[in-house]
Motif scaffolding. Structure first.
Motif, PDB file in Angstrom:
ATOM      1  N   ILE A 463       0.860  -1.201   0.000  1.00  0.00           N
ATOM      2  CA  ILE A 463       0.000   0.000   0.000  1.00  0.00           C
ATOM      3  C   ILE A 463       0.894   1.248   0.000  1.00  0.00           C
ATOM      4  O   ILE A 463       0.638   2.218  -0.707  1.00  0.00           O
ATOM      5  CB  ILE A 463      -0.946   0.007   1.228  1.00  0.00           C
ATOM      6  CG1 ILE A 463      -1.868  -1.216   1.153  1.00  0.00           C
ATOM      7  CG2 ILE A 463      -1.752   1.296   1.286  1.00  0.00           C
ATOM      8  CD1 ILE A 463      -2.840  -1.360   2.302  1.00  0.00           C
ATOM      9  N   ARG A 464       1.999   1.152   0.755  1.00  0.00           N
ATOM     10  CA  ARG A 464       2.901   2.308   0.860  1.00  0.00           C
ATOM     11  C   ARG A 464       3.568   2.651  -0.480  1.00  0.00           C
ATOM     12  O   ARG A 464       4.128   3.719  -0.647  1.00  0.00           O
ATOM     13  CB  ARG A 464       3.949   2.040   1.931  1.00  0.00           C
ATOM     14  CG  ARG A 464       4.717   3.271   2.294  1.00  0.00           C
ATOM     15  CD  ARG A 464       5.659   3.063   3.438  1.00  0.00           C
ATOM     16  NE  ARG A 464       5.000   3.048   4.705  1.00  0.00           N
ATOM     17  CZ  ARG A 464       5.196   2.110   5.624  1.00  0.00           C
ATOM     18  NH1 ARG A 464       6.014   1.123   5.394  1.00  0.00           N
ATOM     19  NH2 ARG A 464       4.570   2.165   6.779  1.00  0.00           N
ATOM     20  N   TYR A 465       3.493   1.738  -1.417  1.00  0.00           N
ATOM     21  CA  TYR A 465       4.055   1.997  -2.750  1.00  0.00           C
ATOM     22  C   TYR A 465       3.464   3.285  -3.340  1.00  0.00           C
ATOM     23  O   TYR A 465       4.068   3.957  -4.159  1.00  0.00           O
ATOM     24  CB  TYR A 465       3.735   0.801  -3.650  1.00  0.00           C
ATOM     25  CG  TYR A 465       4.655   0.635  -4.820  1.00  0.00           C
ATOM     26  CD1 TYR A 465       5.944   0.174  -4.647  1.00  0.00           C
ATOM     27  CD2 TYR A 465       4.228   0.933  -6.111  1.00  0.00           C
ATOM     28  CE1 TYR A 465       6.799   0.018  -5.713  1.00  0.00           C
ATOM     29  CE2 TYR A 465       5.078   0.781  -7.190  1.00  0.00           C
ATOM     30  CZ  TYR A 465       6.359   0.330  -6.978  1.00  0.00           C
ATOM     31  OH  TYR A 465       7.196   0.184  -8.046  1.00  0.00           O
ATOM     32  N   GLY A 466       2.248   3.648  -2.884  1.00  0.00           N
ATOM     33  CA  GLY A 466       1.592   4.880  -3.363  1.00  0.00           C
ATOM     34  C   GLY A 466       2.317   6.126  -2.899  1.00  0.00           C
ATOM     35  O   GLY A 466       2.319   7.147  -3.583  1.00  0.00           O
ATOM     36  N   VAL A 475      -1.077   4.546   6.293  1.00  0.00           N
ATOM     37  CA  VAL A 475      -1.395   3.394   5.439  1.00  0.00           C
ATOM     38  C   VAL A 475      -2.694   2.756   5.920  1.00  0.00           C
ATOM     39  O   VAL A 475      -3.626   2.499   5.141  1.00  0.00           O
ATOM     40  CB  VAL A 475      -0.245   2.358   5.471  1.00  0.00           C
ATOM     41  CG1 VAL A 475      -0.675   1.049   4.818  1.00  0.00           C
ATOM     42  CG2 VAL A 475       0.993   2.900   4.783  1.00  0.00           C
ATOM     43  N   ILE A 476      -2.797   2.562   7.245  1.00  0.00           N
ATOM     44  CA  ILE A 476      -3.992   1.905   7.801  1.00  0.00           C
ATOM     45  C   ILE A 476      -5.223   2.792   7.586  1.00  0.00           C
ATOM     46  O   ILE A 476      -6.308   2.304   7.220  1.00  0.00           O
ATOM     47  CB  ILE A 476      -3.775   1.577   9.299  1.00  0.00           C
ATOM     48  CG1 ILE A 476      -2.645   0.537   9.403  1.00  0.00           C
ATOM     49  CG2 ILE A 476      -5.043   1.059   9.957  1.00  0.00           C
ATOM     50  CD1 ILE A 476      -2.109   0.296  10.787  1.00  0.00           C
ATOM     51  N   GLU A 477      -5.018   4.090   7.737  1.00  0.00           N
ATOM     52  CA  GLU A 477      -6.112   5.052   7.521  1.00  0.00           C
ATOM     53  C   GLU A 477      -6.662   4.913   6.093  1.00  0.00           C
ATOM     54  O   GLU A 477      -7.869   4.845   5.872  1.00  0.00           O
ATOM     55  CB  GLU A 477      -5.525   6.463   7.726  1.00  0.00           C
ATOM     56  CG  GLU A 477      -6.517   7.561   8.003  1.00  0.00           C
ATOM     57  CD  GLU A 477      -7.281   7.295   9.304  1.00  0.00           C
ATOM     58  OE1 GLU A 477      -8.455   7.587   9.303  1.00  0.00           O
ATOM     59  OE2 GLU A 477      -6.673   6.763  10.291  1.00  0.00           O
ATOM     60  N   ALA A 484     -10.658  -1.768   3.060  1.00  0.00           N
ATOM     61  CA  ALA A 484      -9.749  -2.912   2.885  1.00  0.00           C
ATOM     62  C   ALA A 484      -9.286  -3.428   4.245  1.00  0.00           C
ATOM     63  O   ALA A 484      -8.836  -4.556   4.373  1.00  0.00           O
ATOM     64  CB  ALA A 484      -8.550  -2.497   2.058  1.00  0.00           C
ATOM     65  N   ASP A 485      -9.428  -2.550   5.251  1.00  0.00           N
ATOM     66  CA  ASP A 485      -8.881  -2.856   6.577  1.00  0.00           C
ATOM     67  C   ASP A 485      -9.422  -4.167   7.157  1.00  0.00           C
ATOM     68  O   ASP A 485      -8.674  -4.980   7.695  1.00  0.00           O
ATOM     69  CB  ASP A 485      -9.196  -1.665   7.497  1.00  0.00           C
ATOM     70  CG  ASP A 485      -8.742  -1.892   8.910  1.00  0.00           C
ATOM     71  OD1 ASP A 485      -7.521  -1.844   9.131  1.00  0.00           O
ATOM     72  OD2 ASP A 485      -9.600  -2.148   9.774  1.00  0.00           O
ATOM     73  N   SER A 486     -10.729  -4.399   7.013  1.00  0.00           N
ATOM     74  CA  SER A 486     -11.323  -5.556   7.706  1.00  0.00           C
ATOM     75  C   SER A 486     -10.750  -6.874   7.179  1.00  0.00           C
ATOM     76  O   SER A 486     -10.397  -7.747   7.952  1.00  0.00           O
ATOM     77  CB  SER A 486     -12.838  -5.533   7.587  1.00  0.00           C
ATOM     78  OG  SER A 486     -13.181  -5.419   6.230  1.00  0.00           O
ATOM     79  N   PHE A 487     -10.608  -6.999   5.857  1.00  0.00           N
ATOM     80  CA  PHE A 487     -10.079  -8.276   5.361  1.00  0.00           C
ATOM     81  C   PHE A 487      -8.570  -8.395   5.636  1.00  0.00           C
ATOM     82  O   PHE A 487      -8.062  -9.475   5.904  1.00  0.00           O
ATOM     83  CB  PHE A 487     -10.426  -8.499   3.886  1.00  0.00           C
ATOM     84  CG  PHE A 487      -9.394  -8.053   2.904  1.00  0.00           C
ATOM     85  CD1 PHE A 487      -8.287  -8.853   2.626  1.00  0.00           C
ATOM     86  CD2 PHE A 487      -9.500  -6.835   2.248  1.00  0.00           C
ATOM     87  CE1 PHE A 487      -7.320  -8.446   1.723  1.00  0.00           C
ATOM     88  CE2 PHE A 487      -8.548  -6.425   1.351  1.00  0.00           C
ATOM     89  CZ  PHE A 487      -7.446  -7.231   1.094  1.00  0.00           C
ATOM     90  N   ILE A 488      -7.872  -7.261   5.626  1.00  0.00           N
ATOM     91  CA  ILE A 488      -6.415  -7.322   5.888  1.00  0.00           C
ATOM     92  C   ILE A 488      -6.178  -7.812   7.315  1.00  0.00           C
ATOM     93  O   ILE A 488      -5.326  -8.663   7.565  1.00  0.00           O
ATOM     94  CB  ILE A 488      -5.745  -5.944   5.664  1.00  0.00           C
ATOM     95  CG1 ILE A 488      -5.864  -5.528   4.193  1.00  0.00           C
ATOM     96  CG2 ILE A 488      -4.275  -5.982   6.084  1.00  0.00           C
ATOM     97  CD1 ILE A 488      -5.367  -4.140   3.874  1.00  0.00           C
ATOM     98  N   LYS A 489      -6.998  -7.299   8.249  1.00  0.00           N
ATOM     99  CA  LYS A 489      -6.804  -7.681   9.655  1.00  0.00           C
ATOM    100  C   LYS A 489      -7.042  -9.179   9.878  1.00  0.00           C
ATOM    101  O   LYS A 489      -6.506  -9.774  10.789  1.00  0.00           O
ATOM    102  CB  LYS A 489      -7.725  -6.844  10.537  1.00  0.00           C
ATOM    103  CG  LYS A 489      -7.085  -5.473  10.811  1.00  0.00           C
ATOM    104  CD  LYS A 489      -7.558  -4.811  12.069  1.00  0.00           C
ATOM    105  CE  LYS A 489      -9.023  -4.489  11.996  1.00  0.00           C
ATOM    106  NZ  LYS A 489      -9.453  -3.297  12.685  1.00  0.00           N
ATOM    107  N   GLY A 494      -1.898  -9.915   9.485  1.00  0.00           N
ATOM    108  CA  GLY A 494      -2.503  -8.598   9.252  1.00  0.00           C
ATOM    109  C   GLY A 494      -1.758  -7.823   8.183  1.00  0.00           C
ATOM    110  O   GLY A 494      -1.474  -8.368   7.106  1.00  0.00           O
ATOM    111  N   TYR A 495      -1.424  -6.582   8.490  1.00  0.00           N
ATOM    112  CA  TYR A 495      -0.746  -5.732   7.499  1.00  0.00           C
ATOM    113  C   TYR A 495       0.664  -6.231   7.179  1.00  0.00           C
ATOM    114  O   TYR A 495       1.258  -5.826   6.207  1.00  0.00           O
ATOM    115  CB  TYR A 495      -0.664  -4.282   8.012  1.00  0.00           C
ATOM    116  CG  TYR A 495      -1.970  -3.553   7.836  1.00  0.00           C
ATOM    117  CD1 TYR A 495      -2.223  -2.807   6.699  1.00  0.00           C
ATOM    118  CD2 TYR A 495      -2.970  -3.643   8.811  1.00  0.00           C
ATOM    119  CE1 TYR A 495      -3.431  -2.150   6.527  1.00  0.00           C
ATOM    120  CE2 TYR A 495      -4.183  -2.996   8.645  1.00  0.00           C
ATOM    121  CZ  TYR A 495      -4.408  -2.244   7.502  1.00  0.00           C
ATOM    122  OH  TYR A 495      -5.600  -1.617   7.306  1.00  0.00           O
TER     123      TYR A 495
END
Ligand SMILES: Nc1ncnc2c1ncn2[C@@H]1O[C@H](COP(=O)(O)OP(=O)(O)OP(=O)(O)O)[C@@H](O)[C@H]1O
Length: 611
Positions: A463-466, A475-477, A484-489, A494-495
């Motif tokens: 994600i940080r590639y952006g 990134v989490i924000e 996307a947060d719910s499926f990543i967790k 997790g991240y």
């Protein structure tokens, strides 16, 4: 089934069709070419004051010492051993021992510095080649297979490594050695030298022609092995398709043919390789026999001393190795010619899309985008866009729709300047995108592709590639904002879960949500979204829809729409057909018009309801 594997194997053998072989990249060697050599030598230039002089000095010293030692041995036999002069013998033994020691030290320096020189040159070349490739335009990659690019970056550079680490410097050493030995031998005795040199042409033949045949044999083996690897790779990756279409026998048949050709090539190469060492040994023995037979004859005639024969024997021992190695280096040079030609051809490739000399930074305040009579063709006579004009107001969302191949992605490719328009202009806030730097243009936009490419690393890094300086919290924000947060967790780490195999463990929808987060993090002024075509479950679809809303909020956005349901709120819907705008308006006005768009909606509804 399509017939037995054997029948298919025969079919393939008779057709002699080779898959996975890129004809342009298969030239194993090319004739020696000075202009290529001069270009190659340029790579040594940065080291002309450091590693190069040390390597050459240590090489000259070690060769000189190596040339002196046999002479001293011969001298010792005649003037110390035979007259039993113990003092002279002791002095000579000590001197020779010191010389051997010195030779070892100089050799150590030579090997260390030639290796460092070679490695540094290859390091520079790799760096140059890779940064060059990274900057080439899309058009270059349209014409080349990924495989052929990788072959150049890898194999061709490796073949240069051998030349720079061993070849070039060794040529000088071997030449000096040969010229030195021949001169000393002639100085010692002309007749005996001529007698011994009789075997030189045989040695030269063995070390060039025979060795080349052997090398070609092994190269054929390597070629078949790499084709077999590609075949394994393709078959295993495509196993689902193969089994679905019951094509197992087709694959097995092709593989059997390959396997057979590989084994045949292997047998031939082994057979040739087995010939060389005994042949060299026998030829060397003939030389030595000539030396002792004719030497004894000259000794009897009183023309030479025993010391001279001993010196000769010692020099001849040092003589075959340079001849054999020069043949090897010559073959290596021919191979390097082919590799270098490909590398220089690569380096000569200019990016098609470049910054103008006086290019300015793009300043985006509002985000107005104008296409002014844009025309574009990927290839001559194959026009992909004809006269495309469009005015997009700041903050508006434009949806591009149309049949496959109608030119939707082309519009995006031109806006991002992956290609330059054939004619016409694209303006952002009234600045022509050809007048601004490519970096500033792309920094102001984010592109979310249909099939998101995830790099090796964690989800967080992807994600940080952006925006590389974004904090973990940011990134989490961003991930939260696009749902996307719910499926990543829920992922194992997790991240910090590693994305393996380009994220194949994630669904298409999940990958697209990650790319939304990546795009949002970049805070672009202009957003481009190529909607995923694959069907996704309703829950993910809802999340994607929501994520999209967050993304396009307050920024000029382009959506290449495949599911028309997602773009009903777009400010403008542009309908393309064969590179032309055929309709333009919002959802309601286009439905009312009852044209192409209304028809597309009807077809899609019919498809979805299964009528
Ligand atoms: N890299 C390329 N080189 C040559 N021709 C291309 C290239 N990319 C696209 N084309 C051609 O240009 C035309 C427009 O293609 P484009 O990809 O813009 O269509 P599209 O509307 O985005 O299609 P899709 O919905 O299938 O993605 C097509 O005829 C296509 O074959």
């Amino acid at each position: 089934m399509n017939g037995s594997a054997e029948a298919i194997e025969n079919q393939h053998t008779s057709k002699k069709r080779d898959r996975f072989v890129y004809p342009n990249d298969n030239a194993i060697e090319k004739p020696f070419n000075w202009s290529i050599m001069v270009k190659l030598l340029q790579f040594i230039k940065p080291y002309r004051r450091t590693y190069l002089p040390i390597a050459i000095i240590s090489l000259l010293l070690s060769t000189a010492v190596k040339l002196v030692i046999p002479f001293l041995i011969g001298y010792g036999v005649d003037y110390a051993l035979r007259p039993k002069d113990v003092d002279l013998l002791t002095t000579l033994v000590i001197t020779i021992a010191i010389l051997y020691l010195l030779q070892g030290i100089f050799n150590m320096f030579r090997i260390r510095y030639t290796t460092t020189l070679g490695q540094s040159v290859v390091l520079d070349l790799r760096k140059k080649l890779f940064s060059h490739v990274e900057n080439l335009s899309f058009r270059f990659f349209d014409k080349r297979s990924e495989g052929s690019v990788i072959v150049r970056l890898n194999n061709d550079v490796n073949s240069l490594q051998d030349l720079f680490t061993n070849g070039l410097i060794n040529i000088i050493m071997d030449m000096i050695m040969l010229v030195g030995i021949i001169t000393i031998l002639f100085f010692l005795n002309v007749k005996l030298t001529i007698a011994v040199m009789v075997v030189v042409p045989i040695m030269a033949f063995l070390s060039t022609k025979v060795r080349r045949k052997i090398r070609r044999g092994w190269q054929r083996v390597r070629l078949y092995q790499s084709v077999m690897n590609s075949h394994y790779n393709e078959c295993i990756q495509g196993i689902r398709e193969t089994q679905t279409f019951v094509q197992e026998n087709e694959n097995i048949g092709y593989f059997k043919g390959l396997n057979m050709r590989n084994t045949k090539a292997l047998r031939q190469a082994t057979k040739m390789s087995a010939i060389l060492p005994p042949a060299v040994e026998v030829t060397g023995a003939i030389g030595t026999a000539a030396l002792f037979w004719y030497g004894a004859h000259l000794l009897q005639a009183g023309e030479i001393s025993i010391g001279i024969i001993v010196a000769f024997a010692s020099y001849i021992g040092n003589f075959w190795q340079p001849i054999s190695r020069l043949g090897q280096i010559y073959n290596q040079l021919l191979k390097v010619m082919a590799s270098s030609e490909r590398i220089f051809e690569f380096l000569a490739e200019k990016p098609q899309v470049t910054d103008k000399k006086d290019a300015k930074e793009l300043q985006v305040n509002q985000g107005k985008v104008t296409f002014d009579q844009v025309k574009f063709a990927y290839e001559k006579d194959r026009v992909a866009l004809t006269d495309f004009s469009l005015e997009v107001n700041p903050g508006d969302t434009v949806a591009l729709v149309g049949h496959t191949g109608s030119g939707k992605s082309t519009v995006i490719n031109l806006l991002c300047r992956f290609y330059d328009t054939t004619s016409g202009k694209i303006l952002i806030d009234d600045q022509d995108i050809k007048d601004v730097t490519i970096a500033s243009l792309r920094k102001n936009m984010s592109l979310v592709m249909q099939d998101t490419f995830l790099f090796s690393g964690t989800i967080m890094e992807n994600i940080r590639y952006g925006r590389l300086d974004a904090t973990d919290e940011e990134v989490i924000e961003a991930a939260k904002a696009v749902h996307a947060d719910s499926f990543i967790k829920q992922l194992a780490n997790g991240y910090h879960t590693e994305v393996e195999e380009r994220g194949r463990m994630l669904s298409v929808g999940q990958r697209q949500l990650i790319s939304f987060a990546r795009a949002l993090l970049a805070e672009p002024k202009i957003l481009i979204l190529d909607e995923a075509t694959s069907s996704i479950d309703t829950e993910t679809e809802m999340k994607i829809q929501d994520g999209m809303k967050t993304l396009i909020n307050n920024r000029t956005s382009f959506i290449v729409a495949h599911r028309l349901s997602t773009i009903q709120n777009a400010d403008k819907i542009v309908v393309l057909n064969q590179g032309e705008i055929v309709e333009i308006g919002n959802h309601d006005s286009l439905l009312e018009r009852d044209g192409v768009y209304a028809n597309l909606i009807k077809v899609q509804n019919r498809f979805l309801t299964g009528e």
